[in-house]
Scaffold this active site. Sequence first.
Site, PDB file in Angstrom:
ATOM      1  N   GLU A   1       6.129 -14.512   6.584  1.00 52.91           N
ATOM      2  CA  GLU A   1       7.216 -15.408   6.160  1.00 52.91           C
ATOM      3  C   GLU A   1       7.867 -16.087   7.366  1.00 52.91           C
ATOM      4  OE1 GLU A   1       8.994 -12.146   3.992  1.00 52.91           O
ATOM      5  OE2 GLU A   1       8.810 -13.241   2.104  1.00 52.91           O
TER       6      GLU A   1
ATOM      7  N   GLY B   1       7.372  -9.947   6.110  1.00 50.02           N
ATOM      8  CA  GLY B   1       8.354 -10.801   6.780  1.00 50.02           C
ATOM      9  C   GLY B   1       7.768 -11.518   7.990  1.00 50.02           C
TER      10      GLY B   1
ATOM     11  N   ALA C   1       9.049  -6.729   7.912  1.00 52.66           N
ATOM     12  CA  ALA C   1      10.387  -6.173   8.119  1.00 52.66           C
ATOM     13  C   ALA C   1      10.224  -4.692   8.445  1.00 52.66           C
ATOM     14  CB  ALA C   1      11.211  -6.355   6.855  1.00 52.66           C
TER      15      ALA C   1
ATOM     16  N   GLU D   1       3.862  -6.472   0.490  1.00 50.32           N
ATOM     17  CA  GLU D   1       5.045  -5.772  -0.018  1.00 50.32           C
ATOM     18  C   GLU D   1       4.767  -4.993  -1.297  1.00 50.32           C
ATOM     19  OE1 GLU D   1       5.000  -8.896   1.127  1.00 50.32           O
ATOM     20  OE2 GLU D   1       6.793  -9.321   2.311  1.00 50.32           O
TER      21      GLU D   1
HETATM   22  N1  CO8 Z   1       7.954  -1.465   9.940  1.00 55.63           N
HETATM   23  C1  CO8 Z   1       8.147  -0.438  10.803  1.00 55.63           C
HETATM   24  N2  CO8 Z   1       7.194   0.060  11.601  1.00 55.63           N
HETATM   25  C2  CO8 Z   1       5.986  -0.504  11.525  1.00 55.63           C
HETATM   26  C3  CO8 Z   1       5.704  -1.575  10.663  1.00 55.63           C
HETATM   27  C4  CO8 Z   1       6.753  -2.071   9.850  1.00 55.63           C
HETATM   28  N3  CO8 Z   1       6.607  -3.126   9.017  1.00 55.63           N
HETATM   29  N4  CO8 Z   1       4.399  -1.908  10.805  1.00 55.63           N
HETATM   30  C5  CO8 Z   1       3.896  -1.066  11.739  1.00 55.63           C
HETATM   31  N5  CO8 Z   1       4.842  -0.212  12.169  1.00 55.63           N
HETATM   32  C6  CO8 Z   1       4.703   0.860  13.160  1.00 55.63           C
HETATM   33  C7  CO8 Z   1       3.918   2.027  12.614  1.00 55.63           C
HETATM   34  O1  CO8 Z   1       4.736   2.876  11.845  1.00 55.63           O
HETATM   35  C8  CO8 Z   1       3.445   2.688  13.878  1.00 55.63           C
HETATM   36  O2  CO8 Z   1       4.501   3.413  14.435  1.00 55.63           O
HETATM   37  P1  CO8 Z   1       4.216   4.891  15.066  1.00 55.63           P
HETATM   38  O3  CO8 Z   1       3.271   4.640  16.200  1.00 55.63           O
HETATM   39  O4  CO8 Z   1       5.569   5.332  15.503  1.00 55.63           O
HETATM   40  O5  CO8 Z   1       3.603   5.693  14.005  1.00 55.63           O
HETATM   41  C9  CO8 Z   1       3.187   1.491  14.805  1.00 55.63           C
HETATM   42  O6  CO8 Z   1       3.920   0.395  14.255  1.00 55.63           O
HETATM   43  C10 CO8 Z   1       1.735   1.105  14.847  1.00 55.63           C
HETATM   44  O7  CO8 Z   1       1.293   0.905  13.509  1.00 55.63           O
HETATM   45  P2  CO8 Z   1      -0.011   1.629  12.911  1.00 55.63           P
HETATM   46  O8  CO8 Z   1      -0.267   2.931  13.599  1.00 55.63           O
HETATM   47  O9  CO8 Z   1       0.140   1.641  11.438  1.00 55.63           O
HETATM   48  O10 CO8 Z   1      -1.119   0.575  13.369  1.00 55.63           O
HETATM   49  P3  CO8 Z   1      -2.487   0.261  12.631  1.00 55.63           P
HETATM   50  O11 CO8 Z   1      -3.242  -0.647  13.556  1.00 55.63           O
HETATM   51  O12 CO8 Z   1      -3.149   1.494  12.168  1.00 55.63           O
HETATM   52  O13 CO8 Z   1      -2.062  -0.576  11.302  1.00 55.63           O
HETATM   53  C11 CO8 Z   1      -0.863  -2.247  10.101  1.00 55.63           C
HETATM   54  C12 CO8 Z   1      -1.452  -1.807  11.450  1.00 55.63           C
HETATM   55  C13 CO8 Z   1      -2.004  -2.503   9.096  1.00 55.63           C
HETATM   56  C14 CO8 Z   1      -0.110  -3.549  10.329  1.00 55.63           C
HETATM   57  C15 CO8 Z   1       0.056  -1.153   9.546  1.00 55.63           C
HETATM   58  O14 CO8 Z   1       0.976  -0.785  10.570  1.00 55.63           O
HETATM   59  C16 CO8 Z   1       0.872  -1.594   8.357  1.00 55.63           C
HETATM   60  O15 CO8 Z   1       0.348  -1.614   7.244  1.00 55.63           O
HETATM   61  N6  CO8 Z   1       2.154  -1.917   8.573  1.00 55.63           N
HETATM   62  C17 CO8 Z   1       3.063  -2.277   7.501  1.00 55.63           C
HETATM   63  C18 CO8 Z   1       2.794  -3.694   7.020  1.00 55.63           C
HETATM   64  C19 CO8 Z   1       3.722  -4.028   5.867  1.00 55.63           C
HETATM   65  O16 CO8 Z   1       3.734  -3.400   4.830  1.00 55.63           O
HETATM   66  N7  CO8 Z   1       4.537  -5.077   6.048  1.00 55.63           N
HETATM   67  C20 CO8 Z   1       5.489  -5.534   5.067  1.00 55.63           C
HETATM   68  C21 CO8 Z   1       6.804  -4.860   5.258  1.00 55.63           C
HETATM   69  S1  CO8 Z   1       7.969  -5.234   3.982  1.00 55.63           S
HETATM   70  C22 CO8 Z   1       8.520  -6.770   4.417  1.00 55.63           C
HETATM   71  O17 CO8 Z   1       8.156  -7.342   5.400  1.00 55.63           O
HETATM   72  C23 CO8 Z   1       9.518  -7.375   3.481  1.00 55.63           C
HETATM   73  C24 CO8 Z   1      10.161  -8.574   4.077  1.00 55.63           C
HETATM   74  C25 CO8 Z   1      11.306  -8.967   3.204  1.00 55.63           C
HETATM   75  C26 CO8 Z   1      12.420  -9.545   4.030  1.00 55.63           C
HETATM   76  C27 CO8 Z   1      13.674  -9.662   3.252  1.00 55.63           C
HETATM   77  C28 CO8 Z   1      14.472  -8.372   3.318  1.00 55.63           C
HETATM   78  C29 CO8 Z   1      15.748  -8.445   2.514  1.00 55.63           C
END
Ligand code: CO8
Length: 259
Positions: A113, A110, A66, A133
């Site tokens: 999921e 998400g 998400a 998460e």
């Molecule tokens: N949300 C928003 N932006 C994201 C997300 C995300 N989940 N994941 C990546 N991005 C963005 C980064 O911020 C970055 O943006 P920018 O270039 O503007 O800085 C761009 O995508 C590229 O990402 P990275 O530079 O971080 O790329 P890497 O290759 O270094 O890393 C990763 C990739 C490992 C995937 C890393 O981006 C990461 O850890 N992302 C977050 C993963 C995460 O924590 N996911 C879980 C989110 S919470 C969730 O999903 C809850 C769901 C519940 C649903 C129900 C809601 C009520």
Amino acid sequence: MSYECITTRIEGDKVAVITLNRPKALNALNDQLMDELGAALKGFDADPAIGCIVLTGSEKAFAAGADITVMAKFSFADAYKGDFITRNWETIRSIRKPVIAAVSGFALGGGCELAMMCDFIIAADNAKFGQPEIKLGIIPGAGGTQRLPRAVGKAKAMDLALTGRMMDAAEAERAGLVSRVVPLDKLQDEALGAALQICAFSQIATMAAKEAVNRAFEGTLADGIMFERRLFHALFATTDQKEGMDAFVNKRAAHFTHQ
Ligand code: CO8
């Protein structure tokens, strides 16, 4: 219909391919994406020409979860009343035609999921699955704590949910989360091939098979067996059953009319 966060195309006149398309955010899920996805899925489900749907992302990410930038500012009231990204979740569950997830790169939070909402997952060898998460001070909120244990068992689901670590494609296949792993450059062909194979069968039978297998996750064994038995008997009322069995007996290819 034009979309901004997804693209859609039709392959072989019968397979709908939906591609998540927020590349700058690794296909992070927001309400607009989920609304578009819901509308596209419903449209293809209602289209009699479509027999199967493939849901995919980019090479780098199926979906990295998400959108954290949106959730970062949420109060409890925002999360509870807004039903962020999950307001369309049941739409995915209601789709009656088979939906295959073709996953390459990250399928996290998400995103994992969402892949698990599909009927089965075909993964590229670079796929990574996880429920990270916990690292954000929250827990999975779109079924991860429920569907992941059903798919991979309690031990691995606990490990992933509590440590936030990622599982690679090989581990995900061993654990039963994905049905096949293929080289990245073969992913789309493999998913399309499976979808076209499904389309060649009786649509009534494929819909019934999906419904019956899903019952295995949502009720008791006795209920599921009875549900399967009733569907099995009902299929003898279809033209496709006559065609399929006649073709076998007469050693010819079957031509299903989905009747
Ligand atoms: N949300 C928003 N932006 C994201 C997300 C995300 N989940 N994941 C990546 N991005 C963005 C980064 O911020 C970055 O943006 P920018 O270039 O503007 O800085 C761009 O995508 C590229 O990402 P990275 O530079 O971080 O790329 P890497 O290759 O270094 O890393 C990763 C990739 C490992 C995937 C890393 O981006 C990461 O850890 N992302 C977050 C993963 C995460 O924590 N996911 C879980 C989110 S919470 C969730 O999903 C809850 C769901 C519940 C649903 C129900 C809601 C009520």
